[in-house]
Design a protein around this motif. Structure first.
Motif, PDB file in Angstrom:
ATOM      1  N   GLY A   1       0.790  -1.237   0.000  1.00  0.00           N
ATOM      2  CA  GLY A   1       0.000   0.000   0.000  1.00  0.00           C
ATOM      3  C   GLY A   1       0.818   1.281   0.000  1.00  0.00           C
TER       4      GLY A   1
ATOM      5  N   GLY B   1       2.767   2.636   2.359  1.00  0.00           N
ATOM      6  CA  GLY B   1       4.150   2.522   2.840  1.00  0.00           C
ATOM      7  C   GLY B   1       5.073   2.019   1.749  1.00  0.00           C
TER       8      GLY B   1
ATOM      9  N   TYR C   1       8.125  -4.311   8.011  1.00  0.00           N
ATOM     10  CA  TYR C   1       6.858  -5.025   7.818  1.00  0.00           C
ATOM     11  C   TYR C   1       6.584  -5.792   9.095  1.00  0.00           C
ATOM     12  N   ASN C   2       5.373  -6.327   9.188  1.00  0.00           N
ATOM     13  CA  ASN C   2       5.051  -7.134  10.370  1.00  0.00           C
ATOM     14  C   ASN C   2       4.957  -8.607  10.006  1.00  0.00           C
TER      15      ASN C   2
ATOM     16  N   ASN D   1       4.249  -9.787   6.358  1.00  0.00           N
ATOM     17  CA  ASN D   1       4.302 -10.114   4.934  1.00  0.00           C
ATOM     18  C   ASN D   1       5.723 -10.008   4.389  1.00  0.00           C
TER      19      ASN D   1
ATOM     20  N   ASP E   1       6.937  -5.662  14.845  1.00  0.00           N
ATOM     21  CA  ASP E   1       5.595  -5.187  15.166  1.00  0.00           C
ATOM     22  C   ASP E   1       5.788  -3.854  15.890  1.00  0.00           C
TER      23      ASP E   1
ATOM     24  N   ILE F   1      -3.811  -0.199  10.833  1.00  0.00           N
ATOM     25  CA  ILE F   1      -4.853  -1.204  10.579  1.00  0.00           C
ATOM     26  C   ILE F   1      -6.223  -0.574  10.807  1.00  0.00           C
TER      27      ILE F   1
ATOM     28  N   SER G   1      -5.078  10.398   8.787  1.00  0.00           N
ATOM     29  CA  SER G   1      -6.219  10.133   7.891  1.00  0.00           C
ATOM     30  C   SER G   1      -7.223  11.272   8.011  1.00  0.00           C
TER      31      SER G   1
ATOM     32  N   PHE H   1      -9.480   8.577   0.648  1.00  0.00           N
ATOM     33  CA  PHE H   1      -9.611   7.156   0.280  1.00  0.00           C
ATOM     34  C   PHE H   1      -8.576   6.812  -0.788  1.00  0.00           C
TER      35      PHE H   1
ATOM     36  N   THR I   1      -5.823   0.829  -1.774  1.00  0.00           N
ATOM     37  CA  THR I   1      -4.912  -0.160  -1.173  1.00  0.00           C
ATOM     38  C   THR I   1      -5.771  -1.304  -0.625  1.00  0.00           C
ATOM     39  N   ASP I   2      -5.126  -2.234   0.091  1.00  0.00           N
ATOM     40  CA  ASP I   2      -5.872  -3.352   0.691  1.00  0.00           C
ATOM     41  C   ASP I   2      -6.941  -2.865   1.667  1.00  0.00           C
TER      42      ASP I   2
HETATM   43  P1  NAP Z   1      -2.324  -1.635   3.923  1.00  0.00           P
HETATM   44  O1  NAP Z   1      -2.275  -1.706   2.453  1.00  0.00           O
HETATM   45  O2  NAP Z   1      -3.268  -2.517   4.675  1.00  0.00           O
HETATM   46  O3  NAP Z   1      -0.843  -1.865   4.485  1.00  0.00           O
HETATM   47  C1  NAP Z   1      -0.602  -1.775   5.857  1.00  0.00           C
HETATM   48  C2  NAP Z   1       0.884  -1.897   6.108  1.00  0.00           C
HETATM   49  O4  NAP Z   1       1.102  -1.741   7.531  1.00  0.00           O
HETATM   50  C3  NAP Z   1       1.452  -3.251   5.731  1.00  0.00           C
HETATM   51  O5  NAP Z   1       2.739  -3.067   5.194  1.00  0.00           O
HETATM   52  C4  NAP Z   1       1.508  -4.001   7.065  1.00  0.00           C
HETATM   53  O6  NAP Z   1       2.542  -4.978   7.134  1.00  0.00           O
HETATM   54  C5  NAP Z   1       1.854  -2.855   7.991  1.00  0.00           C
HETATM   55  N1  NAP Z   1       1.521  -3.129   9.395  1.00  0.00           N
HETATM   56  C6  NAP Z   1       0.310  -3.350   9.953  1.00  0.00           C
HETATM   57  N2  NAP Z   1       0.428  -3.538  11.270  1.00  0.00           N
HETATM   58  C7  NAP Z   1       1.757  -3.437  11.553  1.00  0.00           C
HETATM   59  C8  NAP Z   1       2.524  -3.534  12.735  1.00  0.00           C
HETATM   60  N3  NAP Z   1       1.943  -3.771  13.924  1.00  0.00           N
HETATM   61  N4  NAP Z   1       3.858  -3.375  12.659  1.00  0.00           N
HETATM   62  C9  NAP Z   1       4.463  -3.127  11.466  1.00  0.00           C
HETATM   63  N5  NAP Z   1       3.792  -3.018  10.308  1.00  0.00           N
HETATM   64  C10 NAP Z   1       2.452  -3.171  10.353  1.00  0.00           C
HETATM   65  O7  NAP Z   1      -2.660  -0.143   4.434  1.00  0.00           O
HETATM   66  P2  NAP Z   1      -2.597   1.265   3.656  1.00  0.00           P
HETATM   67  O8  NAP Z   1      -3.931   1.520   3.082  1.00  0.00           O
HETATM   68  O9  NAP Z   1      -1.397   1.342   2.809  1.00  0.00           O
HETATM   69  O10 NAP Z   1      -2.452   2.245   4.904  1.00  0.00           O
HETATM   70  C11 NAP Z   1      -1.207   2.749   5.314  1.00  0.00           C
HETATM   71  C12 NAP Z   1      -1.455   3.886   6.298  1.00  0.00           C
HETATM   72  O11 NAP Z   1      -2.237   4.893   5.662  1.00  0.00           O
HETATM   73  C13 NAP Z   1      -2.226   3.464   7.543  1.00  0.00           C
HETATM   74  O12 NAP Z   1      -1.730   4.145   8.667  1.00  0.00           O
HETATM   75  C14 NAP Z   1      -3.634   3.908   7.243  1.00  0.00           C
HETATM   76  O13 NAP Z   1      -4.382   4.148   8.391  1.00  0.00           O
HETATM   77  C15 NAP Z   1      -3.382   5.179   6.450  1.00  0.00           C
HETATM   78  N6  NAP Z   1      -4.490   5.582   5.589  1.00  0.00           N
HETATM   79  C16 NAP Z   1      -4.923   4.770   4.586  1.00  0.00           C
HETATM   80  C17 NAP Z   1      -6.009   5.177   3.799  1.00  0.00           C
HETATM   81  C18 NAP Z   1      -6.533   4.352   2.660  1.00  0.00           C
HETATM   82  O14 NAP Z   1      -7.598   4.679   2.126  1.00  0.00           O
HETATM   83  N7  NAP Z   1      -5.855   3.323   2.219  1.00  0.00           N
HETATM   84  C19 NAP Z   1      -6.633   6.390   4.078  1.00  0.00           C
HETATM   85  C20 NAP Z   1      -6.178   7.165   5.117  1.00  0.00           C
HETATM   86  C21 NAP Z   1      -5.093   6.763   5.866  1.00  0.00           C
HETATM   87  P3  NAP Z   1       2.284  -6.541   6.720  1.00  0.00           P
HETATM   88  O15 NAP Z   1       2.185  -6.551   5.214  1.00  0.00           O
HETATM   89  O16 NAP Z   1       3.494  -7.249   7.192  1.00  0.00           O
HETATM   90  O17 NAP Z   1       1.021  -6.936   7.370  1.00  0.00           O
END
Ligand code: NAP
Length: 247
Positions: free
Chosen positions: A16, A18, A36-37, A39, A63, A93, A142, A187, A190-191
């Motif tokens: 996503g 990151g 990563y945690n 994956n 983590d 998450i 967010s 929005f 991503t996953d």
């Molecule tokens: P994502 O695709 O679900 O990816 C989440 C990432 O966080 C993965 O690399 C996962 O690692 C890692 N992760 C989760 N828990 C962890 C932990 N305890 N320690 C280390 N790594 C951890 O999420 P995303 O959509 O890219 O979101 C990234 C950030 O953007 C988040 O903070 C989210 O709240 C924020 N955000 C996202 C959106 C959106 O629409 N997508 C909107 C606003 C804000 P693994 O692969 O190892 O599980």
């Protein structure tokens, strides 16, 4: 390249947003620590992509919601690359649900992973940054933390917490040329977005003035700006990258 001499840690960089930030920083010449945690294969792919384009990176499992593991991440980066300039707190998450049905563990997990991890990584990194009188900290918050989102009391609280944390820390460390900013994405495809049911996705699209979801690379460009010298006079700022939702 503008990040040639820089060392960057990106938490949650296997997927996503990151992942996109790690690739963007790598393409600008930074040495990148891909945290990563769970994956590991996806994280390996990120390192491979950076290496294939001439950059330098390594993966580190941690983590970041657990202080000792976050501390280990920061220490490993500094040991391996001898320095640390940029920290992106991106790991996050969701555990959505109306408060009537939200379990205590759904609340705790989200606060721990999204907010406590930000404290953990910053606390572990700040001594080094204070000593070298330089640092760029970017917290991925967010728009939910600004506007609130029904079904996301836990998530919105964690993101609003990150925003308050960003402003407080920015004031604490500004005298040492350390900037602390947050990005508040809307929005993003991503996953996390793909877990939103299709009918909910459609109605959410109606509230986006630009009429589309964002791409992870669009957040990465904003992160690169905030990490760059061009943003040297910006601190304590919350940059919405959301197609206009929160204006
Ligand atoms: P994502 O695709 O679900 O990816 C989440 C990432 O966080 C993965 O690399 C996962 O690692 C890692 N992760 C989760 N828990 C962890 C932990 N305890 N320690 C280390 N790594 C951890 O999420 P995303 O959509 O890219 O979101 C990234 C950030 O953007 C988040 O903070 C989210 O709240 C924020 N955000 C996202 C959106 C959106 O629409 N997508 C909107 C606003 C804000 P693994 O692969 O190892 O599980």
């Amino acid at each position: 390249m503008d990040f040639d001499d820089k060392v960057a840690i990106v938490s949650g960089a296997s997927r996503g947003i990151g992942r996109a930030i790690a690739l963007e920083f790598g393409s600008r010449g930074a040495r990148v620590v891909v945290n990563y945690n769970q994956n590991s294969s996806a994280a390996d792919e990120v390192v491979k992509t950076i290496s294939e384009s001439g950059g330098e990176a390594f993966t580190h499992q941690a983590d970041v919601s657990v202080f000792e593991q976050a501390d280990g991440l920061i220490k490993t980066a500094i040991e391996k690359y001898g320095d640390l300039h940029i920290l992106v707190n991106n790991a996050g998450i969701t555990r959505d649900g109306l408060i009537m049905t939200m379990s205590e563990s759904d609340w705790d997990d989200v606060i721990q992973t999204n907010l406590k991890s930000t404290f953990n990584c910053c606390k572990a990194a700040i001594r080094h940054m204070l000593r070298r009188r330089y640092g760029r900290i970017i917290n991925i918050a967010s728009v939910s933390g600004i506007m609130g989102n029904p079904g996301q009391t836990n998530y919105s609280a964690s993101k609003a917490g990150q925003i308050g944390f960003t402003r407080a820390l920015a004031r604490e460390v500004a005298s040492r040329t350390i900037t602390v900013n947050a990005i508040a994405p809307g929005f993003i495809q991503t996953d996390i977005w793909s877990t939103v049911p299709e009918d909910a996705q459609k109605s959410l699209m109606d509230i986006i003035p630009l009429g589309r979801v964002g791409q992870p690379e669009e957040i990465a460009k904003a992160a690169a700006f905030l990490a760059s010298d061009d943003a040297a006079y910006i601190t304590g700022h919350i940059l919405t990258v959301d197609g206009g939702i929160a204006m």
